[in-house]
Motif scaffolding. Structure first.
Motif, PDB file in Angstrom:
ATOM      1  N   VAL A 157     -14.130  -4.334  -7.794  1.00 19.06           N
ATOM      2  CA  VAL A 157     -12.650  -4.589  -8.731  1.00 19.06           C
ATOM      3  C   VAL A 157     -11.701  -3.168  -8.527  1.00 19.06           C
ATOM      4  O   VAL A 157     -12.001  -3.088  -9.940  1.00 19.06           O
ATOM      5  CB  VAL A 157     -12.847  -5.900  -9.270  1.00 19.06           C
ATOM      6  CG1 VAL A 157     -11.125  -6.079  -9.878  1.00 19.06           C
ATOM      7  CG2 VAL A 157     -13.867  -6.573  -9.190  1.00 19.06           C
ATOM      8  N   ARG A 158     -11.234  -3.302  -7.556  1.00 18.99           N
ATOM      9  CA  ARG A 158      -9.933  -1.326  -7.771  1.00 18.99           C
ATOM     10  C   ARG A 158      -9.068  -1.145  -6.687  1.00 18.99           C
ATOM     11  O   ARG A 158      -9.066  -2.432  -6.344  1.00 18.99           O
ATOM     12  CB  ARG A 158     -10.428  -0.673  -7.674  1.00 18.99           C
ATOM     13  CG  ARG A 158     -11.035  -0.176  -6.029  1.00 18.99           C
ATOM     14  CD  ARG A 158     -11.667   1.123  -6.219  1.00 18.99           C
ATOM     15  NE  ARG A 158     -12.538   1.410  -4.534  1.00 18.99           N
ATOM     16  CZ  ARG A 158     -12.054   1.740  -4.018  1.00 18.99           C
ATOM     17  NH1 ARG A 158     -10.285   1.177  -4.083  1.00 18.99           N
ATOM     18  NH2 ARG A 158     -12.610   1.827  -3.163  1.00 18.99           N
ATOM     19  N   VAL A 204       1.228  -1.300  -4.523  1.00 21.78           N
ATOM     20  CA  VAL A 204       0.529  -1.572  -4.386  1.00 21.78           C
ATOM     21  C   VAL A 204      -0.701  -1.560  -4.762  1.00 21.78           C
ATOM     22  O   VAL A 204      -1.907  -1.352  -5.690  1.00 21.78           O
ATOM     23  CB  VAL A 204       0.763  -1.849  -2.762  1.00 21.78           C
ATOM     24  CG1 VAL A 204      -1.147  -2.038  -2.502  1.00 21.78           C
ATOM     25  CG2 VAL A 204       1.272  -3.072  -2.709  1.00 21.78           C
ATOM     26  N   LYS A 205      -0.860   0.543  -5.034  1.00 25.11           N
ATOM     27  CA  LYS A 205      -1.797   1.276  -5.224  1.00 25.11           C
ATOM     28  C   LYS A 205      -2.157   0.992  -6.675  1.00 25.11           C
ATOM     29  O   LYS A 205      -3.000   1.178  -7.125  1.00 25.11           O
ATOM     30  CB  LYS A 205      -1.855   2.488  -4.931  1.00 25.11           C
ATOM     31  CG  LYS A 205      -2.068   2.959  -2.938  1.00 25.11           C
ATOM     32  CD  LYS A 205      -1.156   4.078  -3.421  1.00 25.11           C
ATOM     33  CE  LYS A 205      -0.951   4.436  -1.836  1.00 25.11           C
ATOM     34  NZ  LYS A 205      -1.538   6.516  -2.044  1.00 25.11           N
ATOM     35  N   CYS A 237       4.621  -8.767  -5.762  1.00 25.10           N
ATOM     36  CA  CYS A 237       3.601  -8.365  -4.789  1.00 25.10           C
ATOM     37  C   CYS A 237       2.540  -8.663  -5.500  1.00 25.10           C
ATOM     38  O   CYS A 237       2.018  -8.983  -6.740  1.00 25.10           O
ATOM     39  CB  CYS A 237       3.478  -7.195  -4.583  1.00 25.10           C
ATOM     40  SG  CYS A 237       1.502  -6.630  -3.269  1.00 25.10           S
ATOM     41  N   LYS A 238       1.245  -9.860  -4.972  1.00 30.94           N
ATOM     42  CA  LYS A 238      -0.298  -9.751  -5.000  1.00 30.94           C
ATOM     43  C   LYS A 238      -0.906 -10.097  -4.538  1.00 30.94           C
ATOM     44  O   LYS A 238      -1.023 -10.218  -2.971  1.00 30.94           O
ATOM     45  CB  LYS A 238      -0.341 -11.964  -5.557  1.00 30.94           C
ATOM     46  CG  LYS A 238      -1.437 -12.131  -5.839  1.00 30.94           C
ATOM     47  CD  LYS A 238      -1.854 -14.129  -6.317  1.00 30.94           C
ATOM     48  CE  LYS A 238      -2.825 -13.523  -7.497  1.00 30.94           C
ATOM     49  NZ  LYS A 238      -3.073 -15.195  -7.133  1.00 30.94           N
ATOM     50  N   VAL A 239      -2.200  -9.231  -4.769  1.00 34.10           N
ATOM     51  CA  VAL A 239      -2.685  -8.035  -4.171  1.00 34.10           C
ATOM     52  C   VAL A 239      -4.069  -9.321  -3.999  1.00 34.10           C
ATOM     53  O   VAL A 239      -4.757 -10.047  -5.227  1.00 34.10           O
ATOM     54  CB  VAL A 239      -3.858  -7.312  -4.212  1.00 34.10           C
ATOM     55  CG1 VAL A 239      -4.582  -6.759  -3.444  1.00 34.10           C
ATOM     56  CG2 VAL A 239      -2.596  -6.165  -4.432  1.00 34.10           C
ATOM     57  N   HIS A 240      -4.580  -9.830  -3.042  1.00 30.94           N
ATOM     58  CA  HIS A 240      -6.243 -10.706  -2.862  1.00 30.94           C
ATOM     59  C   HIS A 240      -7.080 -10.066  -2.271  1.00 30.94           C
ATOM     60  O   HIS A 240      -8.078 -10.730  -3.290  1.00 30.94           O
ATOM     61  CB  HIS A 240      -5.345 -11.732  -1.080  1.00 30.94           C
ATOM     62  CG  HIS A 240      -4.015 -12.755  -1.488  1.00 30.94           C
ATOM     63  ND1 HIS A 240      -3.866 -13.848  -2.904  1.00 30.94           N
ATOM     64  CD2 HIS A 240      -2.496 -12.269  -1.172  1.00 30.94           C
ATOM     65  CE1 HIS A 240      -2.598 -14.359  -2.855  1.00 30.94           C
ATOM     66  NE2 HIS A 240      -2.049 -13.862  -1.252  1.00 30.94           N
ATOM     67  N   ALA A 241      -6.896  -9.386  -1.566  1.00 24.51           N
ATOM     68  CA  ALA A 241      -8.352  -8.138  -2.089  1.00 24.51           C
ATOM     69  C   ALA A 241      -7.603  -6.893  -0.916  1.00 24.51           C
ATOM     70  O   ALA A 241      -6.544  -6.891  -0.267  1.00 24.51           O
ATOM     71  CB  ALA A 241      -9.284  -9.465  -0.304  1.00 24.51           C
TER      72      ALA A 241
END
Length: 496
Positions: A157-158, A204-205, A237-241
């Protein structure tokens, strides 16, 4: 029928036609007979209605059609007899036929001027060799490998790093409302390839799987969507994977997936495809250069005004189509319709001059276009536009586009004839722009001692493509200031 031809100018003709009463009567009677066959009048059987009754009931239509049919028939007969090809619409000045009365009308149209053809065979021309570099083949191979890459979710998880893939849902907001067109769900963003604005990638990073974030972003002044250019939005923004791409080594198995039997066949096929396309492009460029030189050598001659106006119309339509694909309109240019027409006038005149010259060559050489060639061209157009052939053909016939199509094909034949007769010398290709940019870039950086300044946006775009590895279309979407900022950041990181 008798007629008289009058030269109104070197490119305009007027023909006055005199029709005796007997011919006028015959045209009227023919039209009455056609209506009599179809007339449905109560008290009479179909086809048995007296001519006087038909003429009385349908007089306006009968006399109108009789006049049109007679004029059209006679125009074709006159043009064939004089061997004249109108270069514009034929304007008709005529009243309506009357019984037992001589009929007179006139037509006006533009023609190609008389042209003293210059020497057009055996001329010297240079054509660039169709050379394919190993680097170009390697680029295609790399794309094939990327297409066959496996993407796997990273268990750790990063946040995603450059080169990795982030699956995310995002949207741009103004005044709390979503901006139409700047949103997506479960979108795979490859970081570091210039697919999005740098500020968004930086956001995003910072996000791990399951995390959400937002940042304010100001779109460049020359952003492709002019409605958003220069405006500031909130990007959420939401990061899913976070995923990693595993690119395979080149092998016969990968080549087979790309449609080739093995790697050697694939590389040969890539080279032949590139060489064939480049040969066609280089020949087309040389052919245009040769034709342009011939046209420049011809003494100025009058051009049919309507042809020039028609070409200007086409150029503006082409421009409007290109702008429409960019989400823009003609109004975005900030020019009046007349200003645009004035700007396109020189190009339109060159086009018309070239067409007149090529048609003169076609006539001199006795070139012809067969009905089969017209049919084949329309079939090809139908396939390209995904239209039924019969509908496209009817459209061309109803809008009098068959003759312009035939002229275009004649021009193509004449142009090919000129090039086939030329003395062609192959020359080495110039140094590729990207290669030159890569060679110059280190020297620029060293001379600048860790800083760089661009004189214009074109220079900045070229540098960004060569040094940052982003696509040209992406680089062009950035403002000059943003490209300057990215370049300085790149050099600073390189020094560290």
């Amino acid at each position: 029928m008798e007629y008289n031809v009058e030269d109104l100018s070197p490119v305009k003709r007027k023909i006055t036609v005199q029709v005796p009463a007997e011919e006028a009567n015959a045209a009227i009677m023919t039209s009455i007979a056609m209506y009599r066959m179809q007339a449905d009048v109560k008290g009479f059987r179909k086809g048995k209605v007296p001519s006087s009754v038909v003429e009385s009931r349908y007089r306006k239509q009968i006399y109108g059609e009789a006049t049109t049919d007679l004029i059209n028939y006679q125009i074709n007969e006159i043009m064939s007899g004089l061997s004249i090809q109108p270069m514009s619409r034929i304007d008709v000045d005529a009243k309506e036929l009357e019984r037992d009365t001589d009929f007179t009308y006139s037509i006006e149209f533009e023609v190609a001027p008389k042209l003293d053809l210059p020497e057009y065979k055996g001329l010297a021309v240079e054509e660039v060799k169709a050379v394919v570099s190993p680097e170009e083949i390697a680029e295609v191979e790399e794309r094939i490998l990327q297409n066959n890459a496996e993407v796997k979710v990273i268990e750790e998880v990063r946040p995603a790093k450059t080169g990795e893939v982030a699956t995310l849902t995002f949207g741009a907001y103004q005044d709390g409302k979503i901006v139409e067109g700047i949103q997506a769900e479960n979108f795979d963003l490859v970081l570091g390839e210039g697919q999005s604005l740098p500020e968004f990638e930086e956001l995003v990073k910072t996000l791990s799987s399951g995390e959400e974030g937002e940042t304010e972003i100001t779109f460049p002044e020359d952003f492709i969507n002019e409605g958003l250019a220069g405006q500031t939005v909130t990007m959420k923004c939401k990061v899913h994977a976070v995923k990693q791409r595993f690119t395979p080594e080149m092998s016969d198995e990968v080549a087979k997936k790309a449609g080739f039997s093995d790697v050697e066949t694939m590389r040969k096929g890539i080279e032949e495809s590139y060489a064939g396309q480049r040969k066609q492009m280089n020949q087309s460029a040389a052919q245009s250069k040769l034709l342009g030189d011939i046209i420049e050598s011809i003494t100025e001659f009058p051009l049919p005004p309507s042809m020039v106006e028609d070409r200007i119309d086409r150029l503006i339509q082409d421009l409007e189509y290109k702008l429409d694909r960019q989400g823009k309109g003609l109004q975005s240019l900030g020019k009046t319709p007349q200003q645009m027409r004035d700007e396109f006038k020189d190009e339109a005149e060159r086009t018309v001059k070239t067409e007149i010259f090529l048609l003169a060559v076609a006539a001199e050489e006795g070139l012809e276009i067969s009905p089969e060639e017209i049919e084949a061209t329309l079939s090809q157009l139908a396939m390209q536009t995904r239209q039924p052939l019969h509908e496209l053909k009817k459209y061309y016939e109803d809008n009098n586009l068959i003759v312009p199509l035939k002229d275009r094909l004649l021009c193509d034949k004449a142009s090919e004839l000129i090039y086939d007769a030329a003395k062609v010398t192959e020359i080495e290709p110039p140094v590729a722009g990207k290669a030159a940019a890569k060679e110059e870039a280190p020297a620029k950086e060293e001379a600048a001692e860790g800083s760089i300044t661009f004189d214009n946006k074109a220079e900045a775009v070229e540098w960004a493509v060569a040094n940052l590895g982003i696509k040209e279309s992406t680089a062009k979407s950035y403002s000059l200031a943003k490209l300057q900022e990215r370049a300085e950041k790149f050099l600073a990181e390189k020094e560290d």
